[in-house]
Write an enzyme that holds these catalytic residues in place. Sequence first.
Site, PDB file in Angstrom:
ATOM      1  N   GLU A   8      -7.011   4.465   8.119  1.00 24.67           N
ATOM      2  CA  GLU A   8      -6.871   5.868   7.765  1.00 24.67           C
ATOM      3  C   GLU A   8      -7.826   6.672   7.194  1.00 24.67           C
ATOM      4  OE1 GLU A   8      -3.005   5.532   5.530  1.00 24.67           O
ATOM      5  OE2 GLU A   8      -2.189   4.962   7.441  1.00 24.67           O
TER       6      GLU A   8
ATOM      7  N   ASN B 285       0.796  -1.209  -0.054  1.00 20.65           N
ATOM      8  CA  ASN B 285       0.202   0.150  -0.131  1.00 20.65           C
ATOM      9  C   ASN B 285       1.124   1.178   0.084  1.00 20.65           C
ATOM     10  OD1 ASN B 285      -1.850   2.144   0.563  1.00 20.65           O
ATOM     11  ND2 ASN B 285      -2.205   1.117   2.560  1.00 20.65           N
ATOM     12  N   TRP B 286       0.970   1.853  -1.135  1.00 19.59           N
ATOM     13  CA  TRP B 286       1.974   3.065  -1.422  1.00 19.59           C
ATOM     14  C   TRP B 286       1.267   4.452  -0.422  1.00 19.59           C
ATOM     15  CZ3 TRP B 286       3.519   2.583  -7.071  1.00 19.59           C
ATOM     16  CH2 TRP B 286       4.344   1.460  -7.349  1.00 19.59           C
ATOM     17  N   LYS B 287       0.025   4.353  -0.258  1.00 18.91           N
ATOM     18  CA  LYS B 287      -0.739   5.394   0.400  1.00 18.91           C
ATOM     19  C   LYS B 287      -0.403   6.570  -0.595  1.00 18.91           C
ATOM     20  CE  LYS B 287      -0.210   3.224   4.758  1.00 18.91           C
ATOM     21  NZ  LYS B 287       0.053   3.424   6.392  1.00 18.91           N
TER      22      LYS B 287
ATOM     23  N   GLY C 253       2.635   2.174  10.645  1.00 13.47           N
ATOM     24  CA  GLY C 253       3.508   3.240  10.592  1.00 13.47           C
ATOM     25  C   GLY C 253       4.272   3.630  11.782  1.00 13.47           C
TER      26      GLY C 253
ATOM     27  N   HIS D  61      -9.570   0.959   4.763  1.00 12.23           N
ATOM     28  CA  HIS D  61      -8.176   1.206   5.581  1.00 12.23           C
ATOM     29  C   HIS D  61      -8.298   1.999   6.635  1.00 12.23           C
ATOM     30  CE1 HIS D  61      -4.156   2.449   6.416  1.00 12.23           C
ATOM     31  NE2 HIS D  61      -3.778   1.387   5.782  1.00 12.23           N
TER      32      HIS D  61
ATOM     33  N   GLU E 198      -5.272  -5.076  10.625  1.00  6.94           N
ATOM     34  CA  GLU E 198      -4.283  -3.998  10.822  1.00  6.94           C
ATOM     35  C   GLU E 198      -4.634  -3.560  11.938  1.00  6.94           C
ATOM     36  OE1 GLU E 198      -2.210  -2.947   6.816  1.00  6.94           O
ATOM     37  OE2 GLU E 198      -3.818  -1.604   7.148  1.00  6.94           O
TER      38      GLU E 198
ATOM     39  N   SER F 191       3.573  -2.206  10.067  1.00 11.45           N
ATOM     40  CA  SER F 191       4.969  -2.255  10.459  1.00 11.45           C
ATOM     41  C   SER F 191       5.741  -3.460  10.054  1.00 11.45           C
ATOM     42  CB  SER F 191       5.141  -1.922  11.850  1.00 11.45           C
ATOM     43  OG  SER F 191       4.938  -0.445  12.036  1.00 11.45           O
TER      44      SER F 191
ATOM     45  N   GLY G 227       2.722  -1.208   4.299  1.00 12.41           N
ATOM     46  CA  GLY G 227       2.906   0.239   3.897  1.00 12.41           C
ATOM     47  C   GLY G 227       4.160   0.442   3.805  1.00 12.41           C
ATOM     48  N   GLY G 228       4.766   1.275   4.720  1.00  9.45           N
ATOM     49  CA  GLY G 228       6.150   2.016   4.348  1.00  9.45           C
ATOM     50  C   GLY G 228       7.354   1.140   3.880  1.00  9.45           C
TER      51      GLY G 228
HETATM   52  P1  PGA Z   1       2.808   0.164   7.652  1.00 11.16           P
HETATM   53  O1  PGA Z   1       1.530   0.519   7.015  1.00 11.16           O
HETATM   54  O2  PGA Z   1       3.452  -1.155   7.123  1.00 11.16           O
HETATM   55  O3  PGA Z   1       3.622   1.502   7.089  1.00 11.16           O
HETATM   56  O4  PGA Z   1       2.770   0.331   8.980  1.00 11.16           O
HETATM   57  C1  PGA Z   1       0.302  -0.594   6.671  1.00 11.16           C
HETATM   58  C2  PGA Z   1      -0.696  -0.062   6.141  1.00 11.16           C
HETATM   59  O5  PGA Z   1      -1.335   0.904   6.531  1.00 11.16           O
HETATM   60  O6  PGA Z   1      -1.268  -0.800   5.425  1.00 11.16           O
END
Ligand code: PGA
Length: 263
Positions: A102, A12-14, A177, A100, A171, A216, A237-238
């Site tokens: 977010e 997930n590149w956000k 993050g 998600h 998640e 993470s 994500g990251g």
């Molecule tokens: P993260 O994000 O790996 O940076 O914790 C995961 C996500 O939000 O899908």
Amino acid sequence: MDPLRRPLIAGNWKMNAGGSDGCDLALAVARAAAELDEVDVVVAPPFTALAAVSNELYNKKSEVGVAAQNLHWEESGAFTGEVSAPMLRVAGATWVIIGHSERRQLFGETDEMVAKKIAAANAGGLKPIVCVGETLAEREAGETLAVVARQVKAAVIELGRAGGEGVVAYEPVWAIGTGKVASPEDAQEIHAAIRKLLAEADAELAVTTRLLYGGSVKANNAEGLLAQLDIDGALVGGAALDADGFGKIAEIAAKLARQGKTE
Ligand code: PGA
């Protein structure tokens, strides 16, 4: 990981890599994943890079799939700033991340909206990756299972309509993050609970639906998580913004899948 299900590693590149940098990243992921026949690898660029990334991957005959990070439940109309399932299909996406944390926390997405979005994905031929997970406050209040159960139950009818193609990503919000990752045992416990909830709705759905862990995940902590029976992959994500590190996570999944098959 259970050999019954094919592992899935999704990045997930956000709100990153939305231009030609997204194409470069996708091509690097395609190279890293080229030999990994045992695992499905998916990247989720921002809307602005979806079509270009899909084209690049198609031209390179890559098996890497493309996901959108969100969609609107209507097909078209006066919804400024929104993008529909048919539009995402035209842009080359075959997957879509829905609900998600977010989106739930920052953009007010409710369980009801999530269910409508899964329905739209199903109708539009997109495979949904439905995110669930508790906040830190909910965890500290001992509400983890109740929150996750509420979110899964709200999604389960539409997940059923996705057949075995739907995915649930657990998640924990406090792990996203933050560098704080759930322990493999804690994550397994919640994944097993999610599978049980799916089984209560439909036994076959529980067997076929892939459950991902997210929060993470990095190359150096992926193995312990992916080795758990009910964890079928990861939503990253990251670490998905670095093709080498992301490729390593996919390699670990492929290795575990090979081991599982020979056991
Ligand atoms: P993260 O994000 O790996 O940076 O914790 C995961 C996500 O939000 O899908």
